[in-house]
Design a protein around this motif. Structure first.
Motif, PDB file in Angstrom:
ATOM      1  N   UNK A 177       0.831  -1.198   0.000  1.00 36.70           N
ATOM      2  CA  UNK A 177       0.000   0.000   0.000  1.00 36.70           C
ATOM      3  C   UNK A 177       0.868   1.251   0.000  1.00 36.70           C
ATOM      4  N   UNK A 178       1.934   1.237   0.789  1.00 37.92           N
ATOM      5  CA  UNK A 178       2.859   2.373   0.833  1.00 37.92           C
ATOM      6  C   UNK A 178       3.451   2.614  -0.557  1.00 37.92           C
ATOM      7  N   UNK A 179       3.842   1.549  -1.260  1.00 38.53           N
ATOM      8  CA  UNK A 179       4.402   1.662  -2.607  1.00 38.53           C
ATOM      9  C   UNK A 179       3.366   2.216  -3.580  1.00 38.53           C
ATOM     10  N   UNK A 180       2.123   1.746  -3.468  1.00 37.15           N
ATOM     11  CA  UNK A 180       1.056   2.236  -4.341  1.00 37.15           C
ATOM     12  C   UNK A 180       0.812   3.727  -4.119  1.00 37.15           C
ATOM     13  N   UNK A 181       0.830   4.158  -2.876  1.00 41.27           N
ATOM     14  CA  UNK A 181       0.646   5.576  -2.557  1.00 41.27           C
ATOM     15  C   UNK A 181       1.814   6.392  -3.108  1.00 41.27           C
ATOM     16  N   UNK A 182       3.034   5.902  -2.917  1.00 41.63           N
ATOM     17  CA  UNK A 182       4.214   6.598  -3.436  1.00 41.63           C
ATOM     18  C   UNK A 182       4.154   6.730  -4.959  1.00 41.63           C
ATOM     19  N   UNK A 183       3.696   5.687  -5.636  1.00 48.39           N
ATOM     20  CA  UNK A 183       3.581   5.732  -7.108  1.00 48.39           C
ATOM     21  C   UNK A 183       2.529   6.752  -7.534  1.00 48.39           C
ATOM     22  N   UNK A 184       1.408   6.790  -6.814  1.00 45.85           N
ATOM     23  CA  UNK A 184       0.352   7.755  -7.132  1.00 45.85           C
ATOM     24  C   UNK A 184       0.863   9.184  -6.950  1.00 45.85           C
ATOM     25  N   UNK A 185       1.570   9.423  -5.862  1.00 47.18           N
ATOM     26  CA  UNK A 185       2.141  10.748  -5.610  1.00 47.18           C
ATOM     27  C   UNK A 185       3.125  11.118  -6.715  1.00 47.18           C
ATOM     28  N   UNK A 186       3.974  10.186  -7.103  1.00 44.13           N
ATOM     29  CA  UNK A 186       4.949  10.443  -8.165  1.00 44.13           C
ATOM     30  C   UNK A 186       4.249  10.764  -9.481  1.00 44.13           C
ATOM     31  N   UNK A 187       3.177  10.041  -9.782  1.00 44.26           N
ATOM     32  CA  UNK A 187       2.405  10.292 -10.999  1.00 44.26           C
ATOM     33  C   UNK A 187       1.790  11.687 -10.969  1.00 44.26           C
ATOM     34  N   UNK A 188       1.214  12.054  -9.833  1.00 44.49           N
ATOM     35  CA  UNK A 188       0.611  13.379  -9.706  1.00 44.49           C
ATOM     36  C   UNK A 188       1.653  14.484  -9.825  1.00 44.49           C
ATOM     37  N   UNK A 189       2.802  14.307  -9.190  1.00 38.45           N
ATOM     38  CA  UNK A 189       3.859  15.313  -9.274  1.00 38.45           C
ATOM     39  C   UNK A 189       4.355  15.480 -10.712  1.00 38.45           C
ATOM     40  N   UNK A 190       4.487  14.380 -11.425  1.00 37.62           N
ATOM     41  CA  UNK A 190       4.902  14.442 -12.830  1.00 37.62           C
ATOM     42  C   UNK A 190       3.879  15.206 -13.651  1.00 37.62           C
ATOM     43  N   UNK A 191       2.608  14.928 -13.432  1.00 41.22           N
ATOM     44  CA  UNK A 191       1.547  15.631 -14.161  1.00 41.22           C
ATOM     45  C   UNK A 191       1.563  17.124 -13.846  1.00 41.22           C
ATOM     46  N   UNK A 192       1.749  17.474 -12.584  1.00 41.82           N
ATOM     47  CA  UNK A 192       1.801  18.882 -12.186  1.00 41.82           C
ATOM     48  C   UNK A 192       2.984  19.580 -12.854  1.00 41.82           C
TER      49      UNK A 192
END
Length: 58
Positions: free
Chosen positions: A13-28
């Motif tokens: 779950x921690x890895x999934x959250x980290x990946x989601x955050x990374x995806x959002x930061x890239x999009x931003x």
């Protein structure tokens, strides 16, 4: 010894959250910043510098 909330979630779950955050930061980071927002940011920065100068003179 108390546990932080990070200790109670699974590594998956921690890895999934980290990946989601990374995806959002890239999009931003890929979003264009409107000129108006850039101009306002510069004006704010200048106003903060001016305020800091006034405080030093007091």
């Amino acid at each position: 010894m108390s546990r932080s909330s990070d200790d109670t979630i699974s590594p998956q779950l921690r890895l999934a959250i980290d990946r989601k955050i990374a995806t959002l930061l890239t999009a931003i980071e890929q979003e264009k910043v409107p000129n108006r927002l850039t101009n306002l940011a510069v004006q704010l920065q200048n106003a903060l510098v001016e305020k800091r100068r006034c405080k030093k003179e007091d």
